[in-house]
Scaffold this active site. Structure first.
Site, short mmCIF file in Angstrom:
data_model
loop_
_atom_site.label_atom_id
_atom_site.label_comp_id
_atom_site.label_asym_id
_atom_site.label_seq_id
_atom_site.Cartn_x
_atom_site.Cartn_y
_atom_site.Cartn_z
CE LYS A 102 -4.48 0.81 0.34
NZ LYS A 102 -5.50 -0.14 -0.13
N1 GLU Z 1 -7.08 0.12 -3.48
C1 GLU Z 1 -7.83 -1.04 -3.83
C2 GLU Z 1 -7.90 -1.99 -2.65
O1 GLU Z 1 -7.77 -1.61 -1.51
C3 GLU Z 1 -7.33 -1.70 -5.11
C4 GLU Z 1 -5.92 -2.19 -5.08
C5 GLU Z 1 -5.42 -2.68 -6.43
O2 GLU Z 1 -6.18 -2.73 -7.37
O3 GLU Z 1 -4.22 -2.98 -6.47
O4 GLU Z 1 -8.16 -3.15 -2.81
#
Ligand code: GLU
Length: 411
Positions: A102
């Site tokens: 993240k």
């Molecule tokens: N931000 C989204 C999540 O928390 C998508 C992450 C992604 O597609 O890599 O799942």
């Protein structure tokens, strides 16, 4: 409670259930790599402001790290680590070949002009580019970031490494994004609700839904629940407050209203309510679809009146609130199952980029439905077998998959 503490508390309950070795717990609780960067940005008035950004890679045993980037004043290291950890479980649960990561920048993007936002994104990308790559770590949108932000990230990365569309997902379709990616998280939530509703006798047709958050996830979910299932979305909210209409809100109209940047409580088709009141409305499905830590012992866990809480947001329920809901007989469909549609279509996007081949929208949605239904059924079966809540079952499945990959790779 911090995002990191929430993720660790849920982890421990499931790790105990599967008797996970102490050494494996240490590996799976600690992040593989944490990067903190300074992000100096030239503001429109000529000043330089310095922001702080993070990219935390929690685990990459099952494949390249994967996860969004959020821009938020509360995005600190603990929150980003908690969210990176959840991405590891999310990709494992959906059985897609990624690990978890993240990113975040501590900033209120509403205070920035579009040019400042672009400069911030480019500088942050430069600073973390060394740990990114299509087989290393692949960002995507998250809170307050979108396809345009991903386009700047792609451009910045590609200006140094050559054209590399698979380094980021959630791109605009015209730059190699996947059809269906933008609505994928909301659509995935709906697919899980379909199955859960069928198993536990809570129909979507005519079902009363309350959605806290009307952004990319909540907005698409509301629209799809109404248009594909005839659900009654009776209340929604944004950061400024909410609106309620017991006969069902006109979601298409409300979406047009918010597309003009008008606040939800100003919608004339409902009665305006505060952000606290949204939790007091009795309903069948209660869907937190905004930020973390909104269902707590101190506020609403003891009083919420619904049949199921569907965690479209990441980490909306604190562990103590989770226990309270469990005691009250309210099921919680956990975040890394409910909202996994986004990263699942990110995986489709990544593989389309690597193969230089575009899927049709039908193919995307069919595969997404299949992936969500399969993951849900596995979690439901495990929960029944072990007599535990869905969240603990989902953790047990995901942890076991990541632990197996760790063991096979060896140490
Ligand atoms: N931000 C989204 C999540 O928390 C998508 C992450 C992604 O597609 O890599 O799942």
């Amino acid at each position: 409670m911090s995002g990191k503490a929430i993720a660790q508390s849920h982890f421990t309950r499931a790790a105990d259930l599967i008797n996970l070795d102490a050494y494996m717990r240490r590996i799976l609780l600690q992040p593989f790599r944490e990067v903190t960067v300074e992000v100096p940005v030239r503001m429109d008035d000529g000043r330089v402001e310095v922001f702080t950004g993070y990219r935390i890679q929690h685990n990459g045993a099952r494949g390249p790290c994967k996860g969004g980037i959020r821009y938020h004043p509360d995005a600190d290291k603990d929150e980003v680590l908690g969210l990176a950890t959840i991405m590891t479980w999310k990709t494992a649960l959906l059985d897609i070949p990624f690990g978890g990561a993240k990113g975040g920048v501590t900033v209120d993007p509403r205070q920035l002009s579009r040019l400042e936002l672009e400069r911030l994104t480019r500088r942050f990308t430069q600073r973390i580019a060394i740990v990114l790559g299509p087989y290393r770590d692949i960002p995507a949108p998250d809170v307050n970031t979108n396809a345009q932000v991903m386009a700047w990230l792609l451009d910045e990365y590609s200006s140094r490494h050559g054209y590399t569309p698979a380094v980021v997902t959630g791109k605009p379709v015209s730059l190699g994004g996947s059809l269906g990616r933008e609505e994928a998280t909301g659509r995935g939530v709906m697919y899980v609700m379909e199955e859960y509703g069928r198993d536990f006798g809570i129909p979507l047709a005519g079902g009363r839904v309350v959605i806290q958050g009307f952004g990319n996830v909540g907005g698409h979910l509301a629209r799809l629940l109404v248009s594909e299932h005839g659900a009654k979305v009776i209340a929604v909210s944004d950061v400024t407050g909410g609106t309620v209409n017991e006969n069902g809100l006109d979601i298409a109209g409300l979406l047009r209203h918010t597309a003009e940047r008008r606040p939800v409580p100003e919608w004339p088709g409902g009665r305006s309510i505060t952000n606290e009141e949204i939790w007091t409305i009795p309903c069948d499905w209660l869907v937190p679809a905004a930020l973390g830590g909104v269902i707590t012992r101190e506020t609403n866990a003891g009083t919420i009146e619904c049949k199921a809480v569907v965690e479209a947001a990441n980490e909306p329920t604190t562990p103590i609130a989770d226990r309270i809901l469990e005691e009250r007989g309210i099921s919680v469909i956990p975040d890394f199952l409910a909202n996994a549609g986004g990263v699942t279509v990110s995986y489709f996007e990544w593989s389309q980029n690597l193969q230089q081949h575009r899927w049709s929208l039908d193919e995307v949605n069919t595969e997404l439905r299949q992936a969500m239904h399969t993951a849900y059924a596995q979690v439901r079966d495990m929960a029944r077998l072990r007599g535990v809540p869905l969240r603990t079952a989902a953790y047990a499945i995901a942890i076991e998959r990541v632990a197996e990959a760790e063991r096979l790779r060896g140490h």
